[in-house]
Design an enzyme around this catalytic site. Structure first.
Site, mmCIF file in Angstrom:
data_model
loop_
_atom_site.group_PDB
_atom_site.id
_atom_site.type_symbol
_atom_site.label_atom_id
_atom_site.label_comp_id
_atom_site.label_asym_id
_atom_site.label_seq_id
_atom_site.Cartn_x
_atom_site.Cartn_y
_atom_site.Cartn_z
ATOM 1 C CE1 TYR A 1 -3.494 2.789 0.389
ATOM 2 C CE2 TYR A 1 -2.195 3.422 2.306
ATOM 3 C CZ TYR A 1 -3.190 3.697 1.389
ATOM 4 O OH TYR A 1 -3.867 4.900 1.438
ATOM 5 C CE LYS B 1 -2.690 6.799 -1.835
ATOM 6 N NZ LYS B 1 -3.920 7.033 -2.659
HETATM 7 N N1 LIG Z 1 -8.842 6.328 4.843
HETATM 8 C C1 LIG Z 1 -7.733 6.961 5.214
HETATM 9 O O1 LIG Z 1 -7.434 7.099 6.412
HETATM 10 C C2 LIG Z 1 -6.823 7.540 4.171
HETATM 11 C C3 LIG Z 1 -7.077 7.430 2.820
HETATM 12 N N2 LIG Z 1 -6.214 7.989 1.903
HETATM 13 C C4 LIG Z 1 -6.444 7.918 0.470
HETATM 14 O O2 LIG Z 1 -7.703 8.514 0.196
HETATM 15 C C5 LIG Z 1 -8.309 7.896 -0.930
HETATM 16 C C6 LIG Z 1 -9.715 7.479 -0.561
HETATM 17 O O3 LIG Z 1 -9.643 6.572 0.516
HETATM 18 P P1 LIG Z 1 -10.942 6.080 1.295
HETATM 19 O O4 LIG Z 1 -12.080 6.952 0.962
HETATM 20 O O5 LIG Z 1 -10.555 5.884 2.704
HETATM 21 O O6 LIG Z 1 -11.133 4.652 0.645
HETATM 22 P P2 LIG Z 1 -12.448 3.946 0.110
HETATM 23 O O7 LIG Z 1 -12.097 2.536 -0.116
HETATM 24 O O8 LIG Z 1 -13.604 4.248 0.990
HETATM 25 O O9 LIG Z 1 -12.683 4.680 -1.271
HETATM 26 C C7 LIG Z 1 -11.992 4.364 -2.422
HETATM 27 C C8 LIG Z 1 -12.959 4.366 -3.570
HETATM 28 O O10 LIG Z 1 -12.237 4.024 -4.749
HETATM 29 C C9 LIG Z 1 -13.017 3.104 -5.488
HETATM 30 N N3 LIG Z 1 -12.187 2.251 -6.294
HETATM 31 C C10 LIG Z 1 -11.357 1.262 -5.870
HETATM 32 N N4 LIG Z 1 -10.799 0.649 -6.914
HETATM 33 C C11 LIG Z 1 -11.260 1.259 -8.031
HETATM 34 C C12 LIG Z 1 -11.069 1.065 -9.407
HETATM 35 N N5 LIG Z 1 -10.289 0.108 -9.871
HETATM 36 N N6 LIG Z 1 -11.694 1.883 -10.267
HETATM 37 C C13 LIG Z 1 -12.540 2.852 -9.813
HETATM 38 N N7 LIG Z 1 -12.770 3.071 -8.515
HETATM 39 C C14 LIG Z 1 -12.146 2.280 -7.632
HETATM 40 C C15 LIG Z 1 -13.760 2.291 -4.446
HETATM 41 O O11 LIG Z 1 -14.920 1.661 -5.004
HETATM 42 C C16 LIG Z 1 -14.086 3.337 -3.407
HETATM 43 O O12 LIG Z 1 -15.352 3.906 -3.635
HETATM 44 C C17 LIG Z 1 -7.423 6.713 -1.309
HETATM 45 O O13 LIG Z 1 -6.661 7.066 -2.434
HETATM 46 C C18 LIG Z 1 -6.540 6.518 -0.089
HETATM 47 O O14 LIG Z 1 -5.280 6.005 -0.453
HETATM 48 C C19 LIG Z 1 -5.117 8.690 2.314
HETATM 49 C C20 LIG Z 1 -4.836 8.830 3.630
HETATM 50 C C21 LIG Z 1 -5.660 8.275 4.673
HETATM 51 C C1 LIG Z 2 -5.100 -3.956 16.969
HETATM 52 C C2 LIG Z 2 -3.975 -3.032 16.632
HETATM 53 C C3 LIG Z 2 -2.933 -2.965 17.657
HETATM 54 C C4 LIG Z 2 -4.502 -1.662 16.275
HETATM 55 C C5 LIG Z 2 -4.822 -1.635 14.824
HETATM 56 C C6 LIG Z 2 -5.057 -0.242 14.338
HETATM 57 C C7 LIG Z 2 -4.762 -0.182 12.848
HETATM 58 C C8 LIG Z 2 -5.779 -1.015 12.119
HETATM 59 C C9 LIG Z 2 -4.737 1.268 12.382
HETATM 60 C C10 LIG Z 2 -3.683 2.085 13.155
HETATM 61 C C11 LIG Z 2 -3.200 3.179 12.218
HETATM 62 C C12 LIG Z 2 -4.065 3.033 10.985
HETATM 63 C C13 LIG Z 2 -3.530 3.590 9.663
HETATM 64 C C14 LIG Z 2 -3.173 5.074 9.762
HETATM 65 O O1 LIG Z 2 -4.288 5.825 10.181
HETATM 66 C C15 LIG Z 2 -2.666 5.595 8.446
HETATM 67 C C16 LIG Z 2 -3.389 5.169 7.230
HETATM 68 C C17 LIG Z 2 -3.305 5.937 6.101
HETATM 69 C C18 LIG Z 2 -3.835 5.523 4.864
HETATM 70 O O2 LIG Z 2 -3.548 6.119 3.820
HETATM 71 C C19 LIG Z 2 -4.698 4.331 4.792
HETATM 72 C C20 LIG Z 2 -5.140 3.809 6.119
HETATM 73 C C21 LIG Z 2 -4.017 3.811 7.169
HETATM 74 C C22 LIG Z 2 -2.911 2.856 6.692
HETATM 75 C C23 LIG Z 2 -4.582 3.377 8.541
HETATM 76 C C24 LIG Z 2 -5.030 1.887 8.490
HETATM 77 C C25 LIG Z 2 -5.439 1.342 9.860
HETATM 78 C C26 LIG Z 2 -4.349 1.533 10.907
HETATM 79 C C27 LIG Z 2 -3.117 0.727 10.543
#
Ligand SMILES: NC(=O)C1=CN([C@@H]2O[C@H](COP(=O)(O)OP(=O)(O)OC[C@H]3O[C@@H](n4cnc5c(N)ncnc54)[C@H](O)[C@@H]3O)[C@@H](O)[C@H]2O)C=CC1
Ligand SMILES: CC(C)CCC[C@@H](C)[C@H]1CC[C@H]2[C@@H]3[C@H](O)CC4=CC(=O)CC[C@]4(C)[C@H]3CC[C@]12C
Length: 368
Positions: free
Chosen positions: A159, A163
């Site tokens: 992952y 990214k």
């Molecule tokens: N959730 C988090 O804490 C963080 C997320 N991100 C980034 O933010 C972005 C969004 O993440 P989330 O909303 O959390 O994830 P999510 O899984 O809820 O949303 C991702 C979306 O992309 C779509 N998708 C996946 N594969 C696809 C494909 N092949 N073609 C078209 N659409 C596709 C999925 O159907 C989904 O709706 C991602 O790029 C992730 O890397 C960055 C930092 C933290």
């Molecule tokens: C049972 C364990 C000791 C606790 C598990 C917690 C983990 C599942 C999560 C702790 C930190 C999270 C990640 C962090 O917030 C940064 C992230 C950034 C992203 O771009 C995607 C998600 C994630 C990797 C997030 C995923 C869950 C944790 C590893």
């Protein structure tokens, strides 16, 4: 909603627009971008909630598609002024193969860039992640760091590797000539751990706590701090960048911005308790109840079980060596680059972010 007194002329495309962050970006654009004429939402899986958006003043076009399919991406991008590329596979649990993660996150991003170049779209905003920086494989802390803080960003997990590669592609594409002869302007936003309405892992912890009689057991020392950011503020940053990129192309093109707000620095578990506590859960222990070496052993065991069970079923628990390492490493951000470059101020205060998230966890109560 859009103010009809302003000219509605812009076409935006949001990839991954039905995901956790994508939905907030979509709703924020409809509320806060008055120049929008058409909003295209491109996702592998379209949500039923899109229907309710189609009655407003902005044309909402839902496109079911796959970012790994270059022709589908090009068709969706053609004629768009701005692309916000949030689509991605967020998998740190081993649910999907490293090859698939690479294909979606890296090749998918390359397809988006090429589509912009071929069709003449000039502005591309990429949702990157703090994970492109760290925590690194050495588990070195990143304490109150900013975009210029030196840090050895070395990864092995698919992952963060994907990214980091995708982010590099986007930044290197800044300045490329697009159809029509003008330069492409790109930038990348790096959220820390996002929380808020729709955050699946928060819901998983909530339901786990309910199953354990209203308790969660501390696994990580309270001193390990995590940067977290409210989804509404991350969405707002995307909207602002999209708006400002044209006027401040020289300053913002090719730049990275951490996503931040006023959420407090806390350990992952203590931060979650800000929401789960008011929903009736208790975090047991002021120190981890299990020694760290035992967690490391359990995480390794989970990896072995995942491998052994793979032919029969998908075993993908929250705890594995990678998630343990991330959870156990301090990673916090302190920066004002987004304010300096495009006037960002968080739209939601910490109190409001907290209240909204608690309300959402409560309504999610029955939906295990
Ligand atoms: N959730 C988090 O804490 C963080 C997320 N991100 C980034 O933010 C972005 C969004 O993440 P989330 O909303 O959390 O994830 P999510 O899984 O809820 O949303 C991702 C979306 O992309 C779509 N998708 C996946 N594969 C696809 C494909 N092949 N073609 C078209 N659409 C596709 C999925 O159907 C989904 O709706 C991602 O790029 C992730 O890397 C960055 C930092 C933290
Ligand atoms: C049972 C364990 C000791 C606790 C598990 C917690 C983990 C599942 C999560 C702790 C930190 C999270 C990640 C962090 O917030 C940064 C992230 C950034 C992203 O771009 C995607 C998600 C994630 C990797 C997030 C995923 C869950 C944790 C590893």
């Amino acid at each position: 909603m859009a103010n009809s007194a302003q000219t509605q002329e812009l076409v935006y495309l949001v990839t991954g627009g039905c995901g956790f962050l994508g939905e907030h970006v979509v709703r924020m654009l409809l509320q806060r971008e008055p120049r929008l004429r058409e909003l295209r939402i491109f996702d592998l899986h379209l949500g039923p909630w899109l229907e309710e958006l189609k009655t407003g003043p902005v044309q909402v076009t839902a496109i079911q598609g796959d970012v790994t399919q270059a022709h589908e991406v090009a068709a969706a991008v053609a004629g768009a002024h701005v692309v916000i590329h949030t689509a991605g596979l967020v998998d740190v649990f081993g649910k999907t193969s490293p090859e698939t993660i690479h294909e979606v996150n890296v090749q998918g991003t390359q397809n988006v860039i090429e589509a912009c170049v071929q069709t003449g779209t000039r502005f591309l905003i990429y949702t990157s992640s703090m994970e492109v920086v760290g925590p690194n494989i050495k588990g070195q802390p990143f304490y109150r760091g900013n975009e210029n803080t030196p840090y050895e960003a070395v990864h092995r997990h698919p992952y963060p590797c994907s990214k980091a590669l995708a982010e590099r592609l986007v930044l290197e594409a800044n300045g490329r000539e697009v159809l029509g002869g003008l330069p492409l302007v790109t930038c990348a936003l790096r959220p820390t751990g996002i929380y808020g309405e729709g955050h699946q892992i928060m819901k998983d912890f909530y339901h786990q706590g309910l199953r354990l009689g209203g308790r969660l057991f501390r696994a990580i020392p309270a001193s390990v701090e995590h940067g977290r950011v409210y989804v509404g503020n991350v969405a707002w940053m995307h909207v602002l960048v999209a708006r400002e990129l044209e006027h401040r192309a020289a300053l913002m093109g090719g730049q990275v911005y951490f996503c931040y707000d006023n959420s407090p620095y806390k350990s992952y578990e203590d931060f979650n308790m800000e929401f789960l506590g008011p929903c009736g859960l208790r975090l047991v222990g002021t120190r981890p109840l299990m020694p760290y070496w035992l967690l490391v052993l359990l995480a390794a065991l989970n990896t072995l079980l995942q491998w052994l069970l793979r032919p029969l079923l998908l075993y993908a628990p929250l705890l594995n060596p990678y998630t343990l390492a991330v959870a156990n490493t301090t990673f916090t951000v302190s920066t004002d680059k987004a304010r300096r470059h495009f006037g960002y101020e968080p739209l939601f205060s910490w109190e409001e972010s907290r209240t909204r998230t608690i309300r959402w966890v409560r309504t999610a109560e029955g939906s295990a």
